[in-house]
Design a protein around this motif. Structure first.
Motif, short mmCIF file in Angstrom:
data_model
loop_
_atom_site.label_atom_id
_atom_site.label_comp_id
_atom_site.label_asym_id
_atom_site.label_seq_id
_atom_site.Cartn_x
_atom_site.Cartn_y
_atom_site.Cartn_z
N CYS A 1 104.76 70.68 20.19
CA CYS A 1 105.30 71.39 21.46
C CYS A 1 105.72 70.42 22.47
CB CYS A 1 104.40 72.57 21.90
SG CYS A 1 104.38 73.94 20.60
N ASP A 2 105.21 69.06 22.17
CA ASP A 2 105.56 68.41 23.39
C ASP A 2 105.72 66.76 22.94
OD1 ASP A 2 103.09 67.39 22.61
OD2 ASP A 2 102.23 68.24 24.31
N THR A 3 105.33 66.28 21.74
CA THR A 3 105.68 64.88 21.66
C THR A 3 105.83 64.48 20.02
OG1 THR A 3 102.98 64.70 21.17
CG2 THR A 3 103.80 64.17 23.51
N MET A 4 105.75 65.24 19.35
CA MET A 4 105.92 64.70 17.56
C MET A 4 107.00 64.08 17.60
SD MET A 4 103.00 64.82 15.95
CE MET A 4 101.70 64.87 17.09
N ASN A 5 108.23 64.29 18.37
CA ASN A 5 109.41 63.58 18.08
C ASN A 5 109.20 61.96 18.19
OD1 ASN A 5 109.04 64.24 20.90
ND2 ASN A 5 110.91 63.26 21.20
N LYS A 6 108.34 61.64 19.15
CA LYS A 6 108.35 60.33 19.32
C LYS A 6 107.51 59.38 18.05
CE LYS A 6 108.55 60.02 24.31
NZ LYS A 6 107.91 59.44 25.59
N PHE A 7 106.71 60.30 17.75
CA PHE A 7 105.94 59.53 16.47
C PHE A 7 106.79 59.62 15.07
CE2 PHE A 7 102.29 61.71 19.12
CZ PHE A 7 101.49 60.61 18.91
N ARG A 8 107.69 60.53 14.99
CA ARG A 8 108.50 60.39 13.85
C ARG A 8 109.41 59.19 14.04
NH1 ARG A 8 111.84 63.23 9.85
NH2 ARG A 8 112.64 61.28 8.89
N VAL A 9 110.12 59.12 15.30
CA VAL A 9 110.74 57.86 15.49
C VAL A 9 110.14 56.55 15.24
CG1 VAL A 9 112.01 56.42 17.54
CG2 VAL A 9 112.42 58.93 17.31
N ASN A 10 108.75 56.36 15.95
CA ASN A 10 107.99 55.30 15.61
C ASN A 10 107.83 55.02 14.13
OD1 ASN A 10 107.42 55.36 18.44
ND2 ASN A 10 105.46 56.25 18.19
N GLY A 11 107.54 55.99 13.41
CA GLY A 11 107.45 55.66 11.87
C GLY A 11 108.85 55.26 11.07
N ASP A 12 109.75 55.82 11.71
CA ASP A 12 111.11 55.43 10.79
C ASP A 12 111.61 54.07 11.41
OD1 ASP A 12 110.83 58.08 10.12
OD2 ASP A 12 112.97 58.25 9.52
N MET A 13 111.37 53.68 12.72
CA MET A 13 111.69 52.35 13.20
C MET A 13 111.01 51.39 13.00
SD MET A 13 113.82 53.59 16.83
CE MET A 13 114.53 51.55 16.82
N TYR A 14 109.59 51.50 13.14
CA TYR A 14 108.63 50.36 13.35
C TYR A 14 107.70 50.62 12.34
CZ TYR A 14 110.23 51.02 17.98
OH TYR A 14 111.00 50.87 19.28
N LYS B 1 100.72 59.71 7.98
CA LYS B 1 101.95 59.48 7.74
C LYS B 1 102.83 60.67 7.51
CE LYS B 1 101.53 59.02 2.66
NZ LYS B 1 101.42 57.86 1.53
N LEU B 2 104.26 60.41 7.65
CA LEU B 2 105.19 61.34 7.26
C LEU B 2 104.89 62.20 6.29
CD1 LEU B 2 107.62 62.66 8.68
CD2 LEU B 2 109.01 61.03 7.31
N GLY B 3 104.84 63.37 6.23
CA GLY B 3 104.78 63.89 4.72
C GLY B 3 105.30 65.27 4.66
N PHE B 4 105.64 65.79 3.53
CA PHE B 4 106.31 67.02 3.42
C PHE B 4 105.54 68.03 2.24
CE2 PHE B 4 109.67 63.92 4.68
CZ PHE B 4 110.56 64.76 5.25
N HIS B 5 104.60 68.59 3.01
CA HIS B 5 103.74 69.17 2.40
C HIS B 5 103.77 70.81 2.27
CE1 HIS B 5 101.63 65.64 2.91
NE2 HIS B 5 101.37 66.08 4.23
N ARG B 6 104.98 71.27 2.87
CA ARG B 6 105.23 72.55 2.99
C ARG B 6 106.00 73.34 2.01
NH1 ARG B 6 104.43 75.06 7.78
NH2 ARG B 6 106.49 76.44 7.48
N SER B 7 106.20 74.60 2.01
CA SER B 7 106.94 75.06 1.09
C SER B 7 108.57 75.09 1.18
CB SER B 7 106.67 76.68 0.79
OG SER B 7 106.82 77.33 2.24
N ASP B 8 108.79 74.92 2.70
CA ASP B 8 110.12 74.35 3.08
C ASP B 8 110.46 72.82 3.13
OD1 ASP B 8 108.78 73.91 5.52
OD2 ASP B 8 109.05 75.87 6.18
#
Length: 723
Positions: free
Chosen positions: A135-148, A348-355
């Motif tokens: 609801c506030d910050t996970m976009n930044k962690f996604r960018v960090n993972g993909d860029m750095y 780390k970035l994961g896709f654990h959901r049914s969607d």
């Protein structure tokens, strides 16, 4: 006998140092620590009035079990045995993913809790983790993972050395900063101006922080066009540090192609920032000897939060303002948290959901929690240090309905809030005054602070006899489940033995102190006792000189190059941004809803403080232009309706507001909070009823909820101002 003890406030990322006068295990006074190495005598009212929360008569101080509509105190043994049995039954029948966790911001700022929470859930095989981070910050962690290469490679603006700083969607003087440590923010921004620099705030509201520097209005949720045009203007001028980019980065041309359609004139159609103004800002940014950029929650919560942060980081990188003093830097903590997080199955970035929605930095989308419960995927849940009924999108009170259908709901908290009312058990947690600690991971482990330092503090108070720390709760449960902590039987056995003995006459080992000492010594610093004795106000570390990230092994991508054009970002930008632009053009005449931070409020516990909360309600803040259109004045009521729900709320008219924008402070709406009687008497209105939930209401790259820039209709209400 009165004794003065030193600690730090854990309510936001500023971690201001405090002096606390204690007598008979009660706080008599709290004031800023004048000698703290960074906050140097500053602390906001939330920290200095924390005694009203600490000693509240409404605090939960023993385990509670709900029996029908009443609450019964039980022993810890009974609570843990019954909870463990119910978790085991859920897992046996439906598998480990049927049992999840939801954590709020206070749970993240507790250094020990994330460690042991993560170990317990990893041990039982569940990665069904939610939190207010989406609801506030996970976009930044996604960018960090993909860029750095790691979600925990966090950049921060070098506020104390920059000569130009532009901040989007933030109000640090009121609510601290998002993911970086900056106490005394007003003084630090004033320092930029004093040395001849500029501070520019871009926000739909002229926030309190903008009293230092310049302010520009921007229509909510259009920042992606402003940043794309800003970046395109840099390409147009060829203001690229080509040598640096070619040596340390990749996919420059992908970035160039993505932003090419977005001119200064085109972005002006929807942002309200003229082409001339944007170009002048680019001039100033490029001319400055060190220029820094930052964006925070107001942008994160839009429909393009991940793309906005990616563009912001790219602007810094390609102009040579990244990894240089006065620009944006990557810090170094006492351990290399980013390296540990890179391949951590939880972080780390994961896709654990049914969607197809991601888990980012261990968190699945909070806006999907109601759906996941109602469709039968989640049967049991721990809620730690949060009140999701108010903190996440909740149209039609769907989340309240969903939580009420869980087979097992356990709340770990200081109070019984609205979510706690639905719980089967409430486990009383220690406050930050009652546990030893260190500023949490992003400051201590990731070094995300313009003023590097270390700090450790012992507990100020002894907790009530039946209050426990979260590390203890998760370790006791791990013991009952046969989980091996830290992947090491010896270490696990030590922690479990320490937990068994912790609240007996034989309990002389403090696991938090042991771990903090180990972390400090690993980095070549004094242990916990040495920090308290020799550095009671903190240990100042050398400034970050820059030039220590790009082209080094600290870049954790597979090829050690910063990725300026991650494929997922380029695809999302190409597919979504044009469509959203047309949507913006079609809705230029409609009102948009944003949030608003308040200096005296931080989560549900502060809402129950008589010393902090005096108003009986929150307000909808609108511009004089919109007030005249609606025919309303201060304290008149308006009906605000979104596609999801509607609310009725009194207005306040303010020239701080951009026309066409309404700001409503979040996390009010306590009319059902009988466990928070002061909050219940000052209930206010829950603005998150207006936010949509479910798959179509989250940003797909990071799972972030859309909580800012929501289209709404507003009309004068029939309700009288005096009602």
């Amino acid at each position: 006998m009165m004794e003065t003890k030193l600690t730090f406030c854990s309510l936001c990322e500023s971690f201001c140092g405090l002096e606390v006068d204690v007598e008979d295990n009660r706080i008599r006074d709290i004031r800023p620590d004048e000698q703290h190495v960074v906050s140097t005598g500053y602390a906001c009212v939330k920290g200095t009035k924390f005694d009203s929360i600490q000693h509240s008569p409404d605090r939960v101080t023993a385990p509670l079990k709900r029996i029908d509509d009443r609450w019964q105190e039980i022993t810890w043994d009974q609570a843990l045995e019954e909870i463990a049995a119910k978790i085991k039954a859920i897992i046996k029948r439906d598998g480990p993913q049927a049992f999840g966790n939801f954590v709020g911001a206070p749970g993240g700022s507790n250094l020990m809790s994330p460690i042991f929470r993560g170990e317990f859930y990893k041990g039982i095989g569940s990665n069904r983790m939610y939190g207010t981070g989406t609801c506030d910050t996970m976009n930044k962690f996604r960018v960090n993972g993909d860029m750095y290469g790691s979600p925990m490679r966090l950049a921060y603006p070098d506020v104390d050395h920059t000569n130009f700083m532009m901040i989007l969607g933030a109000n640090p003087n009121i609510s601290g900063n998002t993911l970086y440590h900056l106490p005394r923010s007003r003084d630090r921004f004033a320092g930029i101006i004093a040395r001849g620099g500029r501070v520019v705030w871009i926000n739909p509201r002229r926030v309190e922080s903008a009293r230092t520097g310049e302010h520009l209005f921007i229509r909510p949720d259009t920042d992606v066009y402003f940043l794309a045009a800003f970046c395109n203007e840099i390409f147009h001028r060829d203001a690229i540090d080509h040598e640096l980019v070619s040596r340390t980065m990749k996919n420059l041309e992908s970035l160039r192609s993505a932003v090419a359609p977005w001119t200064a004139e085109r972005q002006a159609q929807v942002t309200g920032i003229s082409a001339a103004t944007l170009r002048e800002l680019v001039d100033a940014y490029l001319a400055a000897d060190g220029a820094a950029l930052n964006m925070a929650t107001g942008v994160n919560q839009g429909r393009s939060g991940t793309l906005c942060y990616w563009l912001l980081e790219c602007i810094s990188a390609i102009t040579g303002n990244f990894d240089r003093q006065g620009g944006n830097l990557i810090g170094e903590g006492i351990i290399d948290f980013a390296l540990q997080a890179k391949d951590d199955p939880v972080l780390k970035l994961g896709f654990h959901r049914s969607d197809d929605l991601p888990s980012v930095s261990g968190q699945q989308p909070a806006a999907l929690l109601a759906d996941d419960i109602l469709n039968g995927e989640v049967k049991g849940l721990f809620v730690e240090a949060s009140n999701p009924i108010l903190a996440v999108p909740n149209p039609g009170n769907r989340l309240e309905q969903a939580l009420g259908e869980l087979e097992l709901l356990v709340c770990i908290d200081w109070f019984r809030n609205e979510t706690g009312n639905l719980a089967h058990y409430i486990l009383p947690a220690a406050t930050w005054m009652e546990r030893p600690g260190m500023p949490y991971a992003l400051q201590s482990f990731a070094g995300c602070t313009p003023t590097p330092y270390l700090y450790a503090a012992d507990k100020v108070l002894e907790p009530p006899p039946d209050v426990r720390e979260e590390w203890w709760m998760y370790t006791r449960l791990a013991d009952m489940f046969g989980v091996t902590l830290m992947g090491n039987r010896f270490i696990s056995g030590f922690f479990k033995l320490a937990a068994r003995l912790a609240h007996t006459p034989l309990g002389f080992i403090s696991v938090p102190k042991v771990l903090i000492s180990g972390m400090l010594k690993q980095s070549g610093q004094p242990d916990f006792k040495g920090m308290l004795k020799n550095h009671p106000h903190g240990l100042r570390l050398p400034d970050n000189p820059g030039g220590n990230f790009l082209g080094t092994p600290r870049v954790l991508t597979d090829d050690a190059l910063v990725d300026l054009g991650p494929p997922d970002f380029i695809s999302a930008f190409d597919e979504r941004v044009e469509t959203l632009f047309n949507d913006e053009l079609n809705n230029l005449g409609k009102m948009k809803l944003i949030g608003k931070r308040e200096i005296k409020r931080m989560n549900s516990s502060s809402a129950n403080s008589p010393r902090l909360v005096k108003e009986t309600t929150n307000y909808a803040y609108i511009s004089p232009v919109d007030a005249e259109k609606l025919g309303v004045t201060d304290l008149d009521y308006v009906d605000i309706t979104s596609a999801a729900d509607s609310i009725t709320i009194p207005v306040k008219v303010s020239d701080e507001m951009m026309p066409g924008v309404v700001a409503v402070p979040q996390c009010w709406g306590h009319e059902k909070a009988d466990g928070l009687p002061h909050a219940q008497q000052h209930p206010g209105v829950n603005s998150n009823l207006l936010a949509g939930d479910g798959y179509d209401s989250v940003e797909k790259l990071s799972g972030m909820a859309h909580l800012s820039g929501i289209l709404v209709d507003m009309t004068r209400s029939d309700r009288l101002a005096s009602a």
